[in-house]
Motif scaffolding. Structure first.
Motif, PDB file in Angstrom:
ATOM      1  N   MET A   1      47.385  47.284   5.040  1.00 28.84           N
ATOM      2  CA  MET A   1      47.652  45.901   4.749  1.00 28.84           C
ATOM      3  C   MET A   1      46.789  44.995   5.620  1.00 28.84           C
ATOM      4  O   MET A   1      46.236  44.014   5.133  1.00 28.84           O
TER       5      MET A   1
ATOM      6  N   ALA B   1      52.105  42.065   2.192  1.00 26.74           N
ATOM      7  CA  ALA B   1      53.060  43.178   2.234  1.00 26.74           C
ATOM      8  C   ALA B   1      53.708  43.376   0.861  1.00 26.74           C
ATOM      9  O   ALA B   1      53.851  44.506   0.389  1.00 26.74           O
TER      10      ALA B   1
ATOM     11  N   THR C   1      59.154  43.345   4.678  1.00 25.31           N
ATOM     12  CA  THR C   1      59.031  42.884   6.055  1.00 25.31           C
ATOM     13  C   THR C   1      60.391  42.473   6.581  1.00 25.31           C
ATOM     14  O   THR C   1      61.325  42.277   5.824  1.00 25.31           O
TER      15      THR C   1
END
Length: 79
Positions: A1, A59, A66
């Motif tokens: 990411m 994400a 998250t």
């Protein structure tokens, strides 16, 4: 990411634990270090909210969840 934003090779063999680098994240100067299996970023406080939003959106793109929480603005209002 993180490779989506950083011009660094973050694979374990190229950026092992305890490695530190200065780089740019979306045109903002940051310090990145790898501590164990995690990456930690040091960046100017004034950019923290906008860079966090970029990370959260990225994400989601990769199907990651998250620990997103509301953050407090300088005047105490929540976003």
């Amino acid at each position: 990411m993180l490779n989506h934003f950083l011009p660094l090779d973050l694979r374990s063999d190229a950026f092992p634990p305890d490695r530190v680098a200065s780089t740019a994240f979306h045109h903002v100067g940051i310090t990145l270090w790898r501590s164990g299996g995690a990456f930690e970023l040091a960046l100017p406080r004034s950019f923290a909210a906008s860079l966090w939003e970029l990370l959260v959106d990225s994400a989601r793109q990769y199907g990651l969840v998250t620990g997103e929480a509301a953050y407090a603005l300088a005047d105490g209002d929540e976003k």
